[in-house]
Design an enzyme around this catalytic site. Structure first.
Site, PDB file in Angstrom:
ATOM      1  N   ASP A  66       0.870  -1.182   0.000  1.00  8.23           N
ATOM      2  CA  ASP A  66       0.000   0.000   0.000  1.00  8.23           C
ATOM      3  C   ASP A  66       0.902   1.225   0.000  1.00  8.23           C
ATOM      4  O   ASP A  66       1.414   1.624   1.052  1.00  8.23           O
ATOM      5  CB  ASP A  66      -0.891   0.024   1.244  1.00  8.23           C
ATOM      6  CG  ASP A  66      -1.939  -1.069   1.228  1.00  8.23           C
ATOM      7  OD1 ASP A  66      -2.862  -0.981   0.415  1.00  8.23           O
ATOM      8  OD2 ASP A  66      -1.836  -2.015   2.039  1.00  8.23           O
ATOM      9  N   ARG A  74       4.074   2.431   3.014  1.00 10.42           N
ATOM     10  CA  ARG A  74       4.865   1.447   3.752  1.00 10.42           C
ATOM     11  C   ARG A  74       6.354   1.711   3.592  1.00 10.42           C
ATOM     12  O   ARG A  74       7.146   1.375   4.458  1.00 10.42           O
ATOM     13  CB  ARG A  74       4.539   0.030   3.263  1.00 10.42           C
ATOM     14  CG  ARG A  74       3.057  -0.291   3.181  1.00 10.42           C
ATOM     15  CD  ARG A  74       2.294  -0.018   4.451  1.00 10.42           C
ATOM     16  NE  ARG A  74       0.893  -0.377   4.320  1.00 10.42           N
ATOM     17  CZ  ARG A  74      -0.076   0.084   5.077  1.00 10.42           C
ATOM     18  NH1 ARG A  74       0.199   0.946   6.058  1.00 10.42           N
ATOM     19  NH2 ARG A  74      -1.326  -0.285   4.893  1.00 10.42           N
ATOM     20  N   ARG A 142      -7.145  10.271   1.477  1.00 12.05           N
ATOM     21  CA  ARG A 142      -6.724   9.181   0.597  1.00 12.05           C
ATOM     22  C   ARG A 142      -7.506   9.226  -0.717  1.00 12.05           C
ATOM     23  O   ARG A 142      -7.106   8.587  -1.695  1.00 12.05           O
ATOM     24  CB  ARG A 142      -6.934   7.836   1.288  1.00 12.05           C
ATOM     25  CG  ARG A 142      -6.120   7.649   2.554  1.00 12.05           C
ATOM     26  CD  ARG A 142      -6.552   6.402   3.301  1.00 12.05           C
ATOM     27  NE  ARG A 142      -6.302   5.198   2.511  1.00 12.05           N
ATOM     28  CZ  ARG A 142      -6.774   3.997   2.849  1.00 12.05           C
ATOM     29  NH1 ARG A 142      -7.552   3.850   3.918  1.00 12.05           N
ATOM     30  NH2 ARG A 142      -6.479   2.958   2.102  1.00 12.05           N
ATOM     31  N   LYS A 172      -9.522   0.249  -5.354  1.00  5.41           N
ATOM     32  CA  LYS A 172     -10.175  -0.094  -4.090  1.00  5.41           C
ATOM     33  C   LYS A 172     -11.055   1.079  -3.643  1.00  5.41           C
ATOM     34  O   LYS A 172     -10.859   2.197  -4.130  1.00  5.41           O
ATOM     35  CB  LYS A 172      -9.122  -0.429  -3.032  1.00  5.41           C
ATOM     36  CG  LYS A 172      -8.139   0.713  -2.724  1.00  5.41           C
ATOM     37  CD  LYS A 172      -7.018   0.261  -1.828  1.00  5.41           C
ATOM     38  CE  LYS A 172      -6.134   1.443  -1.466  1.00  5.41           C
ATOM     39  NZ  LYS A 172      -4.952   1.047  -0.685  1.00  5.41           N
ATOM     40  N   HIS A 173     -12.027   0.830  -2.780  1.00 10.96           N
ATOM     41  CA  HIS A 173     -12.497  -0.413  -2.168  1.00 10.96           C
ATOM     42  C   HIS A 173     -13.893  -0.654  -2.720  1.00 10.96           C
ATOM     43  O   HIS A 173     -14.820   0.092  -2.394  1.00 10.96           O
ATOM     44  CB  HIS A 173     -12.548  -0.302  -0.661  1.00 10.96           C
ATOM     45  CG  HIS A 173     -11.254   0.154  -0.025  1.00 10.96           C
ATOM     46  ND1 HIS A 173     -10.884   1.482   0.086  1.00 10.96           N
ATOM     47  CD2 HIS A 173     -10.231  -0.560   0.540  1.00 10.96           C
ATOM     48  CE1 HIS A 173      -9.716   1.575   0.700  1.00 10.96           C
ATOM     49  NE2 HIS A 173      -9.294   0.344   0.995  1.00 10.96           N
ATOM     50  N   HIS A 185     -10.745  -1.334   9.616  1.00 14.90           N
ATOM     51  CA  HIS A 185      -9.661  -2.043  10.285  1.00 14.90           C
ATOM     52  C   HIS A 185     -10.080  -2.454  11.699  1.00 14.90           C
ATOM     53  O   HIS A 185      -9.541  -3.410  12.254  1.00 14.90           O
ATOM     54  CB  HIS A 185      -8.414  -1.160  10.379  1.00 14.90           C
ATOM     55  CG  HIS A 185      -7.811  -0.816   9.059  1.00 14.90           C
ATOM     56  ND1 HIS A 185      -8.216   0.272   8.325  1.00 14.90           N
ATOM     57  CD2 HIS A 185      -6.847  -1.432   8.329  1.00 14.90           C
ATOM     58  CE1 HIS A 185      -7.517   0.327   7.209  1.00 14.90           C
ATOM     59  NE2 HIS A 185      -6.692  -0.697   7.181  1.00 14.90           N
ATOM     60  N   ASP A 255     -10.376  -7.455   0.647  1.00 17.86           N
ATOM     61  CA  ASP A 255      -9.525  -6.664   1.532  1.00 17.86           C
ATOM     62  C   ASP A 255      -8.969  -7.630   2.580  1.00 17.86           C
ATOM     63  O   ASP A 255      -9.328  -8.817   2.641  1.00 17.86           O
ATOM     64  CB  ASP A 255     -10.332  -5.527   2.165  1.00 17.86           C
ATOM     65  CG  ASP A 255      -9.454  -4.356   2.612  1.00 17.86           C
ATOM     66  OD1 ASP A 255      -8.215  -4.525   2.696  1.00 17.86           O
ATOM     67  OD2 ASP A 255      -9.990  -3.268   2.887  1.00 17.86           O
TER      68      ASP A 255
END
Length: 342
Positions: A66, A74, A142, A172-173, A185, A255
């Site tokens: 990601d 990351r 985002r 996504k998503h 999450h 996901d």
């Protein structure tokens, strides 16, 4: 020829452990995904990418990450420069549509350059969610904007930039996280919007980009679509909406099954995601006991899923565009720099 199974795996740390290598050799995930825990030093990251592919004896195995820019990334300095959040490109698009689209394409090119340097060839970008007023900020900046026009145009440009660099984009998503009232999450978001509202906004960017090679589901419960099952495990939402109304026939991954939005045994969830219509189950946390359950629950990739996987892999077989890296970065910085004086 040994066949691959319908899952994407994480691993526990910056180096591949011997038990992980043996497990992946036996259970042959279609691809892998890396997180911050896997990323420390440049040489070590290159070695990890090579070790993952060696474990499954596939030099072209997809390794995703990601890397959106902004708060979701990351890889960080000094490995790669920081890049702005997608919403920044949306602000430029609002000032100058052509400049915004060009910047989004260049952003995709830069992300591809950054990732391939370390052996990574898949990016879970673009985020095509359209944030709704009052929604949870897990999407927030985002998103490329708050209009379907901005999200569709900039998402397309970013995906084209990634593919020009031989990196596999994942939109996504699906079918849209912009109305979520929780962070998936941690909890299951529930969306009360009508089908008409969803068709007018949320589905639009995905439909506009339904020719992209890969997509990812949203762990959301849409009352108007399936009041019982979240998208990832809903045959109705995947079949009637993602494959039907949106018209997506690319590789569909879940996901992350280890997110808290989904309740139940991880193996049962993996099996349910495949049964609902996902082509591959995504499991990210690198926990060996969970991975064993996921791997046992998913089939070998076959039929339409195999055809979709093979089509997606063709993106990785192209030669990356021969753009000069310094020129690409300089043009991107010049375009985004216009916002400082706007």
């Amino acid at each position: 020829m040994t066949q691959n199974k319908a899952w994407i795996a994480g691993c526990s740390g910056p180096r591949l452990a011997s038990d992980e290598a043996a497990f992946f050799a036996d259970e042959r995930p279609w691809g892998f995904i890396l997180f911050g825990r896997n990323v420390r030093e440049a040489e070590e990251l290159c070695d990890l990418s090579a070790a993952l592919r060696a474990a499954v004896d596939r030099p072209d195995a997809p390794i995703f990450v990601d890397q959106e820019g902004g708060r979701v990334r990351r890889l960080r300095p000094p490995l790669v420069p920081d890049h702005p959040a997608p919403a920044v490109l949306g602000r430029l698009f609002a000032l100058d549509r052509e400049a915004g689209q060009r910047a989004a394409y260049l952003h995709g090119r830069i992300l591809a350059i950054d990732l391939r340097r370390f052996g990574l060839n898949g990016d879970c970008v673009p985020c095509l969610d359209v944030p709704a007023p009052g929604s949870h900020q897990v999407i927030g900046d985002r998103a490329y904007g708050t209009t379907v026009e901005a999200v569709s145009a900039l998402g397309r440009a970013a995906a084209e930039g990634l593919m020009a660099g031989a990196v596999l984009p994942v939109m996504k998503h699906m079918p849209g996280h912009g109305r979520g009232n929780a962070d998936s999450h941690l909890d299951l978001p529930v969306v009360a919007a009508s089908l008409e509202e969803l068709e007018a906004v949320d589905f639009v960017p995905f439909k506009a980009l339904n020719d992209l090679p890969c997509g990812m589901t949203a762990h959301l419960l849409f009352k108007a679509l399936d009041p019982v099952r979240p998208t990832t495990v809903s045959p109705k939402v995947i079949g009637e909406v993602i494959r039907g109304a949106i018209g997506f026939d690319g590789l569909l991954m879940s996901d992350d099954l280890s997110m808290k939005a989904l309740a139940g045994d991880i193996g049962d969830l993996a099996g349910a995601a495949i049964a609902a219509g996902c082509d591959v189950a995504l499991h990210c946390n690198g926990d060996m006991s969970e991975m064993r359950k996921v791997a046992s629950a998913v089939p070998v990739i076959a039929g339409k899923s195999l055809a979709r996987a093979e089509k997606a892999q063709r993106v990785l077989a192209v030669s990356p565009a021969m753009d000069d890296e310094d020129t690409v970065r300089a043009e991107f910085n010049e375009l985004t720099g216009r916002l400082a004086i706007a």
